[in-house]
Design a protein around this motif. Structure first.
Motif, PDB file in Angstrom:
ATOM      1  N   LEU A 117       0.820  -1.218   0.000  1.00 15.90           N
ATOM      2  CA  LEU A 117       0.000   0.000   0.000  1.00 15.90           C
ATOM      3  C   LEU A 117       0.851   1.265   0.000  1.00 15.90           C
ATOM      4  CD1 LEU A 117      -2.737  -1.090   2.590  1.00 15.90           C
ATOM      5  CD2 LEU A 117      -2.704  -1.443   0.112  1.00 15.90           C
ATOM      6  N   ALA A 118       2.080   1.151  -0.476  1.00 12.08           N
ATOM      7  CA  ALA A 118       3.024   2.283  -0.462  1.00 12.08           C
ATOM      8  C   ALA A 118       2.489   3.490  -1.231  1.00 12.08           C
ATOM      9  CB  ALA A 118       4.377   1.852  -1.018  1.00 12.08           C
ATOM     10  N   ASP A 119       1.705   3.255  -2.278  1.00 13.06           N
ATOM     11  CA  ASP A 119       1.187   4.369  -3.070  1.00 13.06           C
ATOM     12  C   ASP A 119      -0.182   4.861  -2.594  1.00 13.06           C
ATOM     13  OD1 ASP A 119      -0.028   2.011  -3.917  1.00 13.06           O
ATOM     14  OD2 ASP A 119      -0.173   2.660  -6.012  1.00 13.06           O
ATOM     15  N   TRP A 120      -0.655   4.341  -1.458  1.00 14.39           N
ATOM     16  CA  TRP A 120      -1.910   4.797  -0.868  1.00 14.39           C
ATOM     17  C   TRP A 120      -1.603   5.932   0.112  1.00 14.39           C
ATOM     18  CZ3 TRP A 120      -6.519   1.257   0.181  1.00 14.39           C
ATOM     19  CH2 TRP A 120      -6.629   0.265  -0.806  1.00 14.39           C
ATOM     20  N   THR A 121      -2.523   6.890   0.194  1.00 17.60           N
ATOM     21  CA  THR A 121      -2.381   7.947   1.197  1.00 17.60           C
ATOM     22  C   THR A 121      -2.869   7.425   2.549  1.00 17.60           C
ATOM     23  OG1 THR A 121      -4.612   8.839   0.873  1.00 17.60           O
ATOM     24  CG2 THR A 121      -2.846   9.723  -0.560  1.00 17.60           C
ATOM     25  N   ASP A 122      -2.478   8.120   3.605  1.00 17.74           N
ATOM     26  CA  ASP A 122      -2.979   7.770   4.937  1.00 17.74           C
ATOM     27  C   ASP A 122      -4.505   7.840   4.964  1.00 17.74           C
ATOM     28  OD1 ASP A 122      -0.392   7.430   5.812  1.00 17.74           O
ATOM     29  OD2 ASP A 122      -0.307   9.319   6.933  1.00 17.74           O
ATOM     30  N   GLU A 123      -5.050   8.827   4.254  1.00 16.93           N
ATOM     31  CA  GLU A 123      -6.509   8.977   4.216  1.00 16.93           C
ATOM     32  C   GLU A 123      -7.160   7.777   3.539  1.00 16.93           C
ATOM     33  OE1 GLU A 123      -9.789  11.790   2.034  1.00 16.93           O
ATOM     34  OE2 GLU A 123      -7.988  12.775   2.824  1.00 16.93           O
ATOM     35  N   GLU A 124      -6.575   7.277   2.456  1.00 21.86           N
ATOM     36  CA  GLU A 124      -7.132   6.120   1.755  1.00 21.86           C
ATOM     37  C   GLU A 124      -7.079   4.870   2.632  1.00 21.86           C
ATOM     38  OE1 GLU A 124      -6.268   7.106  -2.940  1.00 21.86           O
ATOM     39  OE2 GLU A 124      -4.583   6.465  -1.670  1.00 21.86           O
ATOM     40  N   VAL A 125      -5.978   4.682   3.336  1.00 24.13           N
ATOM     41  CA  VAL A 125      -5.880   3.534   4.250  1.00 24.13           C
ATOM     42  C   VAL A 125      -6.932   3.673   5.345  1.00 24.13           C
ATOM     43  CG1 VAL A 125      -4.414   2.319   5.910  1.00 24.13           C
ATOM     44  CG2 VAL A 125      -3.443   3.111   3.741  1.00 24.13           C
ATOM     45  N   GLY A 126      -7.103   4.860   5.874  1.00 21.23           N
ATOM     46  CA  GLY A 126      -8.129   5.111   6.889  1.00 21.23           C
ATOM     47  C   GLY A 126      -9.528   4.838   6.369  1.00 21.23           C
ATOM     48  N   GLN A 127      -9.794   5.237   5.126  1.00 23.70           N
ATOM     49  CA  GLN A 127     -11.108   4.970   4.512  1.00 23.70           C
ATOM     50  C   GLN A 127     -11.340   3.471   4.369  1.00 23.70           C
ATOM     51  OE1 GLN A 127     -10.842   7.099   0.807  1.00 23.70           O
ATOM     52  NE2 GLN A 127     -11.700   8.989   1.669  1.00 23.70           N
ATOM     53  N   LEU A 128     -10.295   2.741   3.947  1.00 21.09           N
ATOM     54  CA  LEU A 128     -10.430   1.297   3.801  1.00 21.09           C
ATOM     55  C   LEU A 128     -10.767   0.651   5.143  1.00 21.09           C
ATOM     56  CD1 LEU A 128     -10.225  -1.279   2.094  1.00 21.09           C
ATOM     57  CD2 LEU A 128      -7.761  -1.296   2.602  1.00 21.09           C
ATOM     58  N   ILE A 129     -10.061   1.053   6.181  1.00 18.41           N
ATOM     59  CA  ILE A 129     -10.326   0.518   7.520  1.00 18.41           C
ATOM     60  C   ILE A 129     -11.764   0.798   7.930  1.00 18.41           C
ATOM     61  CG2 ILE A 129      -9.763   0.762   9.986  1.00 18.41           C
ATOM     62  CD1 ILE A 129      -6.841   1.394   9.006  1.00 18.41           C
ATOM     63  N   LYS A 130     -12.185   2.028   7.732  1.00 19.94           N
ATOM     64  CA  LYS A 130     -13.550   2.424   8.117  1.00 19.94           C
ATOM     65  C   LYS A 130     -14.600   1.630   7.337  1.00 19.94           C
ATOM     66  CE  LYS A 130     -16.518   6.503   8.268  1.00 19.94           C
ATOM     67  NZ  LYS A 130     -16.606   7.944   7.961  1.00 19.94           N
ATOM     68  N   LEU A 131     -14.390   1.486   6.033  1.00 18.34           N
ATOM     69  CA  LEU A 131     -15.361   0.776   5.206  1.00 18.34           C
ATOM     70  C   LEU A 131     -15.377  -0.721   5.511  1.00 18.34           C
ATOM     71  CD1 LEU A 131     -14.887   2.658   1.822  1.00 18.34           C
ATOM     72  CD2 LEU A 131     -16.885   2.756   3.348  1.00 18.34           C
ATOM     73  N   MET A 132     -14.214  -1.313   5.759  1.00 24.91           N
ATOM     74  CA  MET A 132     -14.182  -2.738   6.097  1.00 24.91           C
ATOM     75  C   MET A 132     -14.869  -2.980   7.439  1.00 24.91           C
ATOM     76  SD  MET A 132     -10.466  -3.961   4.688  1.00 24.91           S
ATOM     77  CE  MET A 132     -10.757  -5.702   4.938  1.00 24.91           C
ATOM     78  N   ALA A 133     -14.648  -2.097   8.404  1.00 30.78           N
ATOM     79  CA  ALA A 133     -15.317  -2.229   9.700  1.00 30.78           C
ATOM     80  C   ALA A 133     -16.832  -2.081   9.536  1.00 30.78           C
ATOM     81  CB  ALA A 133     -14.778  -1.187  10.678  1.00 30.78           C
ATOM     82  N   ARG A 134     -17.236  -1.158   8.698  1.00 28.42           N
ATOM     83  CA  ARG A 134     -18.670  -0.958   8.461  1.00 28.42           C
ATOM     84  C   ARG A 134     -19.283  -2.172   7.770  1.00 28.42           C
ATOM     85  NH1 ARG A 134     -21.435   3.939   5.004  1.00 28.42           N
ATOM     86  NH2 ARG A 134     -23.578   3.236   5.294  1.00 28.42           N
ATOM     87  N   LEU A 135     -18.571  -2.722   6.794  1.00 27.56           N
ATOM     88  CA  LEU A 135     -19.049  -3.922   6.106  1.00 27.56           C
ATOM     89  C   LEU A 135     -19.230  -5.061   7.094  1.00 27.56           C
ATOM     90  CD1 LEU A 135     -19.672  -5.509   3.476  1.00 27.56           C
ATOM     91  CD2 LEU A 135     -17.208  -6.005   3.378  1.00 27.56           C
ATOM     92  N   ARG A 136     -18.232  -5.276   7.937  1.00 24.72           N
ATOM     93  CA  ARG A 136     -18.304  -6.353   8.938  1.00 24.72           C
ATOM     94  C   ARG A 136     -19.490  -6.129   9.882  1.00 24.72           C
ATOM     95  NH1 ARG A 136     -19.299 -10.279  11.032  1.00 24.72           N
ATOM     96  NH2 ARG A 136     -18.059 -11.438  12.505  1.00 24.72           N
ATOM     97  N   ALA A 137     -19.678  -4.894  10.304  1.00 25.14           N
ATOM     98  CA  ALA A 137     -20.798  -4.574  11.204  1.00 25.14           C
ATOM     99  C   ALA A 137     -22.142  -4.810  10.513  1.00 25.14           C
ATOM    100  CB  ALA A 137     -20.690  -3.129  11.685  1.00 25.14           C
ATOM    101  N   SER A 138     -22.211  -4.561   9.213  1.00 26.73           N
ATOM    102  CA  SER A 138     -23.456  -4.778   8.468  1.00 26.73           C
ATOM    103  C   SER A 138     -23.858  -6.239   8.454  1.00 26.73           C
ATOM    104  CB  SER A 138     -23.317  -4.280   7.025  1.00 26.73           C
ATOM    105  OG  SER A 138     -23.176  -2.884   7.004  1.00 26.73           O
ATOM    106  N   PHE A 139     -22.873  -7.125   8.552  1.00 25.00           N
ATOM    107  CA  PHE A 139     -23.157  -8.555   8.560  1.00 25.00           C
ATOM    108  C   PHE A 139     -23.446  -9.067   9.961  1.00 25.00           C
ATOM    109  CE2 PHE A 139     -21.667  -8.272   4.338  1.00 25.00           C
ATOM    110  CZ  PHE A 139     -22.175  -9.362   3.666  1.00 25.00           C
ATOM    111  N   GLY A 140     -23.183  -8.264  10.976  1.00 25.38           N
ATOM    112  CA  GLY A 140     -23.463  -8.679  12.343  1.00 25.38           C
ATOM    113  C   GLY A 140     -22.653  -9.894  12.727  1.00 25.38           C
ATOM    114  N   ASP A 141     -23.221 -10.706  13.587  1.00 22.31           N
ATOM    115  CA  ASP A 141     -22.545 -11.912  14.063  1.00 22.31           C
ATOM    116  C   ASP A 141     -22.902 -13.058  13.134  1.00 22.31           C
ATOM    117  OD1 ASP A 141     -21.384 -13.997  15.374  1.00 22.31           O
ATOM    118  OD2 ASP A 141     -22.414 -13.680  17.271  1.00 22.31           O
ATOM    119  N   CYS A 142     -22.086 -13.259  12.129  1.00 26.47           N
ATOM    120  CA  CYS A 142     -22.351 -14.291  11.110  1.00 26.47           C
ATOM    121  C   CYS A 142     -22.327 -15.693  11.695  1.00 26.47           C
ATOM    122  CB  CYS A 142     -21.307 -14.207   9.997  1.00 26.47           C
ATOM    123  SG  CYS A 142     -21.358 -12.661   9.104  1.00 26.47           S
ATOM    124  N   ARG A 143     -21.757 -15.853  12.882  1.00 23.20           N
ATOM    125  CA  ARG A 143     -21.640 -17.189  13.455  1.00 23.20           C
ATOM    126  C   ARG A 143     -22.977 -17.725  13.908  1.00 23.20           C
ATOM    127  NH1 ARG A 143     -17.041 -14.390  16.357  1.00 23.20           N
ATOM    128  NH2 ARG A 143     -18.824 -13.599  17.428  1.00 23.20           N
TER     129      ARG A 143
END
Length: 165
Positions: A117-143
């Motif tokens: 991710l060397a060519d990603w900005t800190d903001e882009e990495v932060g957005q990815l983290i935020k979106l992945m966390a949101r995606l996971r939360a949208s699925f709730g407890d899949c177990r």
């Protein structure tokens, strides 16, 4: 709401994400396969716990969890202590060697992500983290939540038996 084509592309991207997971798996030390790394990571994140809790967090059954725990225990990365509340249960705890192994895993994954991710900005990495966390939360407890996909609607046709008048 997104269009169907966007969801279809998202499914393709999820499938392609396997390449990322494989790359992350390749950097693991040979004595620490992915299941063992997951055990160390969860104990590092959540602290001491019973095997049943670990199985829940891993989203696997107890037999699989037992194999992973046996592997890391044989290498001296965790200890199993009697649970004071229930002598039949064991509490899993990272050892100093386990903490060292966990630090090594963290260094390796951090280096790989920094490289890829060397060519990603800190903001882009932060957005990815935020979106992945949101995606996971949208699925709730899949177990524990079964997914029910409605059956497609099929038009009924009226058939008359061939031999009836």
């Amino acid at each position: 709401m997104a269009e169907q084509t966007q969801y279809e592309e998202l499914v393709r991207q999820f499938s392609a994400f396997g390449a990322v997971k494989r790359d992350l798996g390749r950097i693991l030390p040979s004595e620490c396969p992915a299941g063992s790394a997951a055990v160390l990571t969860l104990l590092g994140r959540h602290g001491d716990m019973r095997m049943s809790k670990l199985a829940e967090l891993l989203s696997v059954d107890m037999s699989v969890t037992s194999r992973h725990v046996a592997h890391v225990a044989a290498r001296g990365w965790i200890e199993r202590h009697p649970d004071p509340a229930d002598k039949r249960s064991r509490i899993l705890r990272l050892t100093p060697d386990g903490l060292e192994q966990l630090d090594e895993l963290s260094r390796r994954t951090t280096r790989l992500l920094e490289e890829r991710l060397a060519d990603w900005t800190d903001e882009e990495v932060g957005q990815l983290i935020k979106l992945m966390a949101r995606l996971r939360a949208s699925f709730g407890d899949c177990r524990s939540t079964p997914v029910r996909i409605p059956a497609p609607v099929v038009e009924e046709t009226t058939r008359t038996p061939a031999n009836t008048k």
